[in-house]
Scaffold this active site. Structure first.
Site, PDB file in Angstrom:
ATOM      1  N   ASP A  41      53.843  40.467  71.166  1.00  0.00           N
ATOM      2  CA  ASP A  41      53.438  41.327  69.972  1.00  0.00           C
ATOM      3  C   ASP A  41      54.448  40.510  68.993  1.00  0.00           C
ATOM      4  OD1 ASP A  41      53.022  44.715  69.851  1.00  0.00           O
ATOM      5  OD2 ASP A  41      52.954  43.278  68.449  1.00  0.00           O
TER       6      ASP A  41
ATOM      7  N   GLU B 239      52.917  53.287  64.335  1.00  0.00           N
ATOM      8  CA  GLU B 239      54.175  52.858  65.070  1.00  0.00           C
ATOM      9  C   GLU B 239      55.365  53.869  65.221  1.00  0.00           C
ATOM     10  OE1 GLU B 239      52.499  48.478  64.723  1.00  0.00           O
ATOM     11  OE2 GLU B 239      54.208  48.683  65.913  1.00  0.00           O
TER      12      GLU B 239
END
Ligand SMILES: O=[N+]([O-])c1ccc(O[C@@H]2O[C@@H](CO)[C@H](O)[C@H](S[C@@H]3O[C@H](CO)[C@@H](O)[C@H](O)[C@H]3O)[C@@H]2O)cc1
Length: 608
Positions: A289, A494
């Site tokens: 990521d 997020e």
């Protein structure tokens, strides 16, 4: 003879593994490390791409060639990058990746489909596969061959800011929705090599099962935090969809920022190499990521050499750097020369990356073209999304007594009220990962708000009044036939979405009280997850969970007014109070306001 030298890896008639082997033996260490390097488009220049043999470029959330860039402008950007990569000694094409997680959502005028939580509510795998097919076309419209989707997280706590990216709290629903992979990549041909990555062709894209593993199981839903479930629980809840993804030929797997029992996934050699690659037999490539390796230390990047060493030796193949490519390349080169990272590890990583690029035809068709630009936002895709919106709606209450249901609403009425912070806000309706990373508010792209949909659905004689947050006096004075109150969350993604109280943001509750206290009302919740509604349910005549429907708000009106019936089912438990969390179907002391799988049904209004 003037004949060009025969180069085996360039021959599409050769088997993939033969091409990989031939190319590998020609590559220098610098060329191999370049293949493992993915950089953000903002730092990508033709010179950098050539000098460092960069293998992949990405658009991070919201990263676009220009505001409201057209499909052609996207194609032109990627064409320029690719020409540079093809001009290197071995001419290995780069692979461009983007987060197309509910349509090609960075791109203006793309069809924005419901986020995964809404798709989970449909319980319709065939529909999700069709969405994958349409999404792949809209990604290819912009010249891109790779998406960081689907997210196959099993969100176990709605306090997690990314819970809307998860199809369900139940892994079986997540597994069912994995048809998205076949839609994106294409159906695997009969007698195809098992567990091998597969992408059918130029109308399809490479997919990415993410985030491996247990991203949805962190403590209190804290993003990027620690998943504490034991190994049995990890395999029972968070791993099944990865088995299926590999069986479906998923091309890539992205690691999670989170940890499992205190060990970061980006450095988890047992789960990445021993389990995912060896036991499950995954043959595509594992990608990190965004700055995922930097976050192996506190503070991030405190010891980048350690980050590179631990992640690559754990089995990471491609690093989403995404900006300090020099730091990554230099550290990795030094670690290989010092034999801290064995060449065999580099060869495994590059072999996997090249395998995916050969399988998906990137060597044969490296350069994008304009042939699919008309796929972006096309009507058929919007109609498909409208169908998905209809099927995603979950009816939680219909009438203060079941003998007097409020829905479906009559299209012909003297005067109706539409109210609420989310009634006329396309940005909120789409949620995070739309145009901007966190999404945003207002008229952010091409679509239909719920208010606009109501206006176009009611009888021409029906007067529609919109007031975002009217007081009770206004409502009483106007003597409305009924009201539609659309409230819920603003857009987020997020960590910005992590939320411990899960209350409906003000002025939602005030709007509910003012309107529903004065006239018959249906409340529509636009949210990425269940919210605190229990105190207000008695005030409401009807309650609908609409999740994050995307651009096609018409789908909400289709069902509110009875052109279609309600069919959706809760993909996750609707709690009474956040004090109960985490609480998932199957738990002891399961005491929800509305249980997993709940959803009232209505029949479409008879056409007669
Ligand atoms: O300026 N700052 O303060 C800042 C802070 C955090 C940032 O963090 C970054 O911001 C986003 C936009 O730049 C990036 O997309 C990612 S998110 C990550 O990116 C992948 C690729 O997009 C997705 O597939 C994953 O699923 C997702 O977890 C990152 O968290 C960026 C900037």
């Amino acid at each position: 003879t003037g004949q060009a030298e025969y180069i085996k890896y360039k021959d599409p008639n050769q088997p993939v593994n033969v091409r990989v082997k031939d190319l590998m033996k020609r590559m220098t260490l610098a060329e191999k490390i370049g293949q493992m390097t993915q950089i953000e488009r903002k730092v990508a220049t033709p010179q950098v791409l050539k000098d460092y043999f960069i293998g992949s470029i990405l658009s991070g959330g919201g990263s676009v060639p220009a505001p409201r860039a057209s499909a052609k402008e996207w194609v032109d950007m990627i064409y320029r990058f690719q020409k540079a990569c093809l001009s290197t000694r071995l001419g290995i094409p780069m692979i461009y990746g983007i987060d197309a997680v509910h349509g090609n959502n960075n791109v203006y005028n793309a069809t924005i489909f419901p986020h995964n939580i809404g798709l989970g509510a449909t319980r319709d795998p065939d529909l999700v596969k069709k969405i994958g097919v349409a999404t792949a076309l809209e990604i290819r419209a912009t010249g891109i061959p790779y998406t960081f989707a689907p997210c196959i997280a099993v969100c176990r706590d709605p306090r997690w800011g990314r819970c809307f990216e998860s199809y369900s709290e139940d892994h079986r629903v997540v597994q069912a929705m994995n048809q998205m992979i076949l839609g994106l990549q294409g159906d695997i041909p009969a007698n195809y090599t098992k567990k091998f990555p597969y992408v059918a062709g130029k109308n399809n894209v490479a997919a990415c099962a993410k985030h491996f593993v247990g991203d949805g199981g962190t403590h209190k839903g804290i993003n990027e935090n620690n998943t504490l479930v034991d190994f049995r629980g990890l395999r029972r809840i968070h791993m099944p969809a990865y088995y299926d993804s590999i069986a479906m030929g998923v091309s890539t797997v992205m690691l999670s920022f989170s940890s499992w029992r205190g060990v970061k996934m980006h450095a988890h050699r047992f789960l990445v190499t021993d389990f995912l690659k060896k036991k499950l037999g995954f043959k595509g490539f594992v990608i990190s990521d965004w700055t995922g390796i930097d976050k192996l230390t506190t503070p991030p990047k405190a010891n980048y050499t350690y980050s590179v060493q631990m992640s690559i030796n754990a089995g990471l193949d491609m690093v989403m750097v995404p900006e300090d490519y020099l730091g990554f390349i230099n550290n990795l080169t030094t670690l290989v020369h010092a034999k801290v990272i064995p060449k065999s590890r580099i060869n495994d990583a590059v072999r996997r990356i090249l395998r995916v690029k050969f399988v998906m035809g990137l060597f044969e068709n490296p350069l994008p073209d304009y042939s699919l630009v008309d796929q972006l936002g096309k009507k058929e895709h919007r109609e498909l999304s409208r169908e998905a919106v209809r099927k995603s709606l979950v009816l939680l209450k219909n009438g203060k007594s079941c003998k007097k249901p409020l829905l479906p609403l009559p299209k012909k009425a003297r005067k109706i009220l539409v109210a609420g912070s989310n009634a006329d806000n396309l940005g909120y309706q789409c949620g995070g990962w739309t145009i901007e990373w966190h999404g945003s508010s207002g008229n952010i792209t091409v679509g239909t708000t719920i208010l606009e949909a109501v206006r176009s659905t009611v009888h021409p004689s029906t007067k529609v009044v919109f007031s975002e947050n009217p007081d009770a006096g206004f409502v009483k004075r106007n003597n409305f036939s009924y009201a539609i109150v659309v409230v819920g969350e603003p857009s987020y993604s997020e960590t910005a979405g992590d939320n411990l109280n899960l209350t409906i943001p003000e002025p939602g509750p005030s709007t509910i009280r003012s309107v529903c206290g004065a006239v018959k009302c249906v409340v529509v919740i636009i949210s990425g997850r269940p919210l605190v509604v229990e105190p207000y349910v008695p005030l409401m005549d009807a309650l609908v969970a609409a999740w994050l429907p995307g651009t096609e708000g018409q789908g909400v009106a289709d069902v509110l007014f009875g052109d279609f019936g309600f069919t959706g089912k809760l993909p996750r438990t609707w709690f009474k109070s956040v004090d109960q969390l985490p609480m998932n179907v199957g738990d002891e002391n399961y005491d929800p306001l509305f249980p997993f799988g709940f959803g009232l049904k209505t029949k479409p209004r008879s056409t007669v």
